[in-house]
Design a protein around this motif. Structure first.
Motif, PDB file in Angstrom:
ATOM      1  N   GLY A   1      50.964  48.781  47.121  1.00 20.20           N
ATOM      2  CA  GLY A   1      51.128  48.126  47.939  1.00 20.20           C
ATOM      3  C   GLY A   1      50.183  46.885  48.297  1.00 20.20           C
ATOM      4  O   GLY A   1      50.393  46.281  48.790  1.00 20.20           O
ATOM      5  N   ALA A   2      48.827  48.098  48.410  1.00 19.50           N
ATOM      6  CA  ALA A   2      47.493  46.693  48.998  1.00 19.50           C
ATOM      7  C   ALA A   2      47.509  45.976  48.048  1.00 19.50           C
ATOM      8  O   ALA A   2      47.595  45.067  48.402  1.00 19.50           O
ATOM      9  CB  ALA A   2      46.659  47.867  48.841  1.00 19.50           C
ATOM     10  N   VAL A   3      47.317  46.009  46.639  1.00 24.02           N
ATOM     11  CA  VAL A   3      47.234  44.728  46.005  1.00 24.02           C
ATOM     12  C   VAL A   3      48.544  43.980  45.632  1.00 24.02           C
ATOM     13  O   VAL A   3      47.848  42.649  45.767  1.00 24.02           O
ATOM     14  CB  VAL A   3      46.930  45.475  44.538  1.00 24.02           C
ATOM     15  CG1 VAL A   3      46.527  44.543  43.443  1.00 24.02           C
ATOM     16  CG2 VAL A   3      45.696  46.533  45.006  1.00 24.02           C
ATOM     17  N   TRP A   4      49.208  44.459  45.186  1.00 22.00           N
ATOM     18  CA  TRP A   4      50.502  43.056  45.593  1.00 22.00           C
ATOM     19  C   TRP A   4      50.827  42.636  46.941  1.00 22.00           C
ATOM     20  O   TRP A   4      50.725  41.567  46.943  1.00 22.00           O
ATOM     21  CB  TRP A   4      51.235  44.095  45.360  1.00 22.00           C
ATOM     22  CG  TRP A   4      53.345  43.685  46.106  1.00 22.00           C
ATOM     23  CD1 TRP A   4      53.453  42.548  46.961  1.00 22.00           C
ATOM     24  CD2 TRP A   4      53.839  42.805  44.820  1.00 22.00           C
ATOM     25  NE1 TRP A   4      54.243  42.904  46.943  1.00 22.00           N
ATOM     26  CE2 TRP A   4      54.777  42.175  45.067  1.00 22.00           C
ATOM     27  CE3 TRP A   4      53.459  42.707  43.545  1.00 22.00           C
ATOM     28  CZ2 TRP A   4      56.475  41.500  44.660  1.00 22.00           C
ATOM     29  CZ3 TRP A   4      54.097  41.803  42.809  1.00 22.00           C
ATOM     30  CH2 TRP A   4      55.459  41.875  43.102  1.00 22.00           C
ATOM     31  N   ASP A   5      50.797  42.986  47.775  1.00 24.46           N
ATOM     32  CA  ASP A   5      49.754  42.471  49.316  1.00 24.46           C
ATOM     33  C   ASP A   5      48.949  40.980  49.149  1.00 24.46           C
ATOM     34  O   ASP A   5      49.234  40.005  49.345  1.00 24.46           O
ATOM     35  CB  ASP A   5      50.312  43.449  50.327  1.00 24.46           C
ATOM     36  CG  ASP A   5      51.543  44.422  50.616  1.00 24.46           C
ATOM     37  OD1 ASP A   5      52.436  43.886  49.955  1.00 24.46           O
ATOM     38  OD2 ASP A   5      51.651  45.232  51.328  1.00 24.46           O
ATOM     39  N   ALA A   6      48.072  41.585  48.716  1.00 25.07           N
ATOM     40  CA  ALA A   6      47.020  40.966  49.407  1.00 25.07           C
ATOM     41  C   ALA A   6      47.510  39.148  47.702  1.00 25.07           C
ATOM     42  O   ALA A   6      46.444  38.695  48.382  1.00 25.07           O
ATOM     43  CB  ALA A   6      45.601  42.103  48.503  1.00 25.07           C
ATOM     44  N   LEU A   7      47.438  39.722  47.155  1.00 23.85           N
ATOM     45  CA  LEU A   7      47.611  38.633  45.807  1.00 23.85           C
ATOM     46  C   LEU A   7      48.855  37.833  46.993  1.00 23.85           C
ATOM     47  O   LEU A   7      48.467  36.639  46.334  1.00 23.85           O
ATOM     48  CB  LEU A   7      48.243  39.434  45.073  1.00 23.85           C
ATOM     49  CG  LEU A   7      46.912  40.075  43.996  1.00 23.85           C
ATOM     50  CD1 LEU A   7      47.563  40.988  42.228  1.00 23.85           C
ATOM     51  CD2 LEU A   7      46.262  39.641  42.991  1.00 23.85           C
ATOM     52  N   LEU A   8      49.625  38.060  46.637  1.00 21.51           N
ATOM     53  CA  LEU A   8      50.705  36.913  47.178  1.00 21.51           C
ATOM     54  C   LEU A   8      50.389  37.083  48.626  1.00 21.51           C
ATOM     55  O   LEU A   8      50.226  35.598  49.103  1.00 21.51           O
ATOM     56  CB  LEU A   8      52.143  38.030  48.242  1.00 21.51           C
ATOM     57  CG  LEU A   8      53.244  39.017  47.224  1.00 21.51           C
ATOM     58  CD1 LEU A   8      54.301  39.434  48.293  1.00 21.51           C
ATOM     59  CD2 LEU A   8      53.537  37.363  46.025  1.00 21.51           C
ATOM     60  N   GLU A   9      49.509  37.582  49.119  1.00 17.48           N
ATOM     61  CA  GLU A   9      48.389  35.891  50.978  1.00 17.48           C
ATOM     62  C   GLU A   9      47.783  35.694  50.464  1.00 17.48           C
ATOM     63  O   GLU A   9      47.633  34.378  50.934  1.00 17.48           O
ATOM     64  CB  GLU A   9      47.845  37.935  51.476  1.00 17.48           C
ATOM     65  CG  GLU A   9      47.097  36.800  52.810  1.00 17.48           C
ATOM     66  CD  GLU A   9      46.471  38.220  53.454  1.00 17.48           C
ATOM     67  OE1 GLU A   9      45.900  37.061  54.687  1.00 17.48           O
ATOM     68  OE2 GLU A   9      46.356  39.139  53.251  1.00 17.48           O
ATOM     69  N   ALA A  10      46.759  35.160  49.190  1.00 22.33           N
ATOM     70  CA  ALA A  10      46.072  35.104  48.401  1.00 22.33           C
ATOM     71  C   ALA A  10      46.765  34.177  48.232  1.00 22.33           C
ATOM     72  O   ALA A  10      46.125  32.514  47.758  1.00 22.33           O
ATOM     73  CB  ALA A  10      45.326  35.592  47.481  1.00 22.33           C
ATOM     74  N   GLY A  11      48.027  33.684  46.993  1.00 24.01           N
ATOM     75  CA  GLY A  11      48.557  32.877  46.349  1.00 24.01           C
ATOM     76  C   GLY A  11      48.994  32.538  47.137  1.00 24.01           C
ATOM     77  O   GLY A  11      49.413  30.960  46.983  1.00 24.01           O
ATOM     78  N   ALA A  12      49.659  32.432  48.659  1.00 26.94           N
ATOM     79  CA  ALA A  12      50.659  31.614  49.228  1.00 26.94           C
ATOM     80  C   ALA A  12      50.248  29.984  49.040  1.00 26.94           C
ATOM     81  O   ALA A  12      51.086  29.314  49.673  1.00 26.94           O
ATOM     82  CB  ALA A  12      50.569  32.001  51.013  1.00 26.94           C
ATOM     83  N   PRO A  13      49.218  29.455  49.539  1.00 23.79           N
ATOM     84  CA  PRO A  13      47.847  28.413  49.874  1.00 23.79           C
ATOM     85  C   PRO A  13      48.261  27.720  48.365  1.00 23.79           C
ATOM     86  O   PRO A  13      48.870  26.614  48.371  1.00 23.79           O
ATOM     87  CB  PRO A  13      47.018  28.692  49.989  1.00 23.79           C
ATOM     88  CG  PRO A  13      46.473  30.199  50.531  1.00 23.79           C
ATOM     89  CD  PRO A  13      47.729  30.783  49.758  1.00 23.79           C
ATOM     90  N   HIS A  14      48.682  28.254  47.427  1.00 21.36           N
ATOM     91  CA  HIS A  14      48.945  28.299  45.715  1.00 21.36           C
ATOM     92  C   HIS A  14      49.795  27.807  45.024  1.00 21.36           C
ATOM     93  O   HIS A  14      50.343  27.101  43.908  1.00 21.36           O
ATOM     94  CB  HIS A  14      48.200  28.678  44.762  1.00 21.36           C
ATOM     95  CG  HIS A  14      46.334  28.896  45.122  1.00 21.36           C
ATOM     96  ND1 HIS A  14      45.880  28.019  44.411  1.00 21.36           N
ATOM     97  CD2 HIS A  14      45.848  29.769  46.114  1.00 21.36           C
ATOM     98  CE1 HIS A  14      44.500  28.564  45.507  1.00 21.36           C
ATOM     99  NE2 HIS A  14      44.556  29.552  45.802  1.00 21.36           N
ATOM    100  N   GLY A  15      51.024  28.330  46.515  1.00 18.32           N
ATOM    101  CA  GLY A  15      52.534  28.467  45.490  1.00 18.32           C
ATOM    102  C   GLY A  15      52.921  29.496  44.496  1.00 18.32           C
ATOM    103  O   GLY A  15      53.947  29.207  44.280  1.00 18.32           O
ATOM    104  N   LEU A  16      52.081  30.392  44.597  1.00 16.93           N
ATOM    105  CA  LEU A  16      52.644  31.743  43.991  1.00 16.93           C
ATOM    106  C   LEU A  16      53.847  32.555  44.315  1.00 16.93           C
ATOM    107  O   LEU A  16      54.162  32.384  45.818  1.00 16.93           O
ATOM    108  CB  LEU A  16      51.277  32.843  44.412  1.00 16.93           C
ATOM    109  CG  LEU A  16      51.528  34.496  43.590  1.00 16.93           C
ATOM    110  CD1 LEU A  16      51.419  34.410  42.140  1.00 16.93           C
ATOM    111  CD2 LEU A  16      50.559  35.456  44.321  1.00 16.93           C
TER     112      LEU A  16
END
Length: 376
Positions: free
Chosen positions: A218-233
């Motif tokens: 859960g922690a890794v998934w959430d961190a990736l989605l947050e980091a990716g939001a500005p990039h259109g993930l």
């Protein structure tokens, strides 16, 4: 034997849940049973948009249904040489390479990715074959000083794919990812969690496959989605994953490869090394290489529309049966209805006019060069 995976039964005879199940539900994903696991087939954005994002930005896939096996010990290399078609001795430290395991008759047990780490070989296997592969590997280690360990229960797997994948992952990673070449692997940290990071994937795009302790999913998934939001993930599901791999002409076990299909029929002869010495299936595969396969994998494009689905008959221009479709769909990035199929070799030449029988009607198609799509 296979380790017990972290699984939650949600009903008698129903599929297992990954640790991210509740997050997928919260994102309004449509969940389906795939290989015994309840997984997101698509999110509200839809598979075409998820596909497009992976091609243009990035997509994040929960692929924890897949299995992971480690091989270690003094005889690990000799053992893998005996059960893999690839020449594992050529895998340098830090490399990640594709291989097949074959039965004695040359048909395919499974296709796998082998990551060579300092103290072990880490192998990713298909979800439906996880237990079978472990039993197969255990059976062939007799008399060798080698340990085969299924670590699926303790390992979580995510795939971050697309041209913006490196930019998204870099702030969370403990190493310089620009130095990590395609088909290489490092042990590092992702969002503060120890992880194996391979620059590998199943989409035809640049990207990474991440392996880390399951309790941190859960922690890794959430961190990736947050980091990716500005990039259109976007989170992406199985439907987009399938059309992405189809455009890249990557094989799917049970369709392009199986216990009835050989590597040479599937155009995977490049991963069979005869020079390395004996391995399971070698004699049958050598015979086939010398004589030629009875069937050949082709790419096909429908010329008047229509979806060429798995199992549909393929016919010649004269209407004679010549093979069958293994995979087919609409390819969003190539804007065409495309497919893969196995046909008699004389019908496999690029440009050959063929037909696909769709619900009793033959629709025209043409044999085309593979892959359908290649990242620039």
């Amino acid at each position: 034997m296979a380790a017990r995976r972290r699984e939650t039964r949600w009903g008698e005879g129903m599929a297992n849940k990954t640790a991210l199940y509740n997050r997928h539900v919260a994102l309004n994903a449509r969940m389906v049973d795939f290989a015994g696991w309840l997984l997101p087939v698509q999110y509200p954005t839809g598979p075409k948009e998820e596909h497009r994002r992976v091609r243009e930005a990035a997509g994040l896939f929960d692929i924890d249904h897949m299995g992971q096996i480690t091989v270690s010990g003094p005889d690990a290399l000799a053992y893998l040489q005996s059960v893999m078609t690839a020449d594992v001795a050529r895998f340098a430290l830090g490399e990640a390479n594709y291989s097949l395991m074959c039965y004695a008759d040359g048909t395919v047990v499974d296709d796998v990715f082998i990551y060579r780490l300092p103290d072990r070989y880490f192998i990713a296997v298909n979800a439906s074959n996880n237990d079978k592969d472990t039993r197969w590997l255990e059976h062939h280690r007799a008399g060798l000083d080698v340990e085969v360990r299924n670590v699926s229960a303790e390992t979580y797997m995510l795939a971050l794919q697309g041209p913006r994948a490196e930019a998204i992952l870099q702030p969370l990673a403990g190493e310089d990812l620009s130095a990590l070449e395609r088909h290489h692997v490092i042990e590092t940290q992702v969002a503060g969690v120890d992880a194996i990071v391979g620059r590998t994937g199943y989409t035809g795009e640049d990207g990474f496959e991440l392996y880390f302790p399951a309790e941190h999913a859960g922690a890794v998934w959430d961190a990736l989605l947050e980091a990716g939001a500005p990039h259109g993930l976007l989170p992406a599901g199985l439907a987009a994953r399938d059309t992405l791999r189809l455009e890249a002409a990557l094989p799917l076990y049970g369709q392009e490869i199986s216990p009835s299909i050989t590597p040479f029929a599937a155009r995977l002869g490049w991963v069979v090394s005869f020079d390395k010495g004996p391995f399971v299936g070698r004699e049958a595969l050598l015979k086939e290489r010398l004589e030629g396969p009875a069937r050949r994998l082709i790419g096909l494009r429908m010329t008047e529309g229509g979806v060429a689905r798995h199992g549909y008959p393929i016919v010649s221009a004269e209407g004679e049966p010549i093979g069958e479709v293994t995979s087919g769909s609409y390819g969003p990035a190539v804007d065409a209805f495309i497919g893969l199929g196995l046909v008699a070799p004389e019908h496999a030449r690029t440009g050959t006019a063929i037909g696909v029988e769709i619900r009793g009607r033959v629709k025209p198609a043409v044999v085309v060069r593979l892959p359908f799509y290649k990242a620039s």
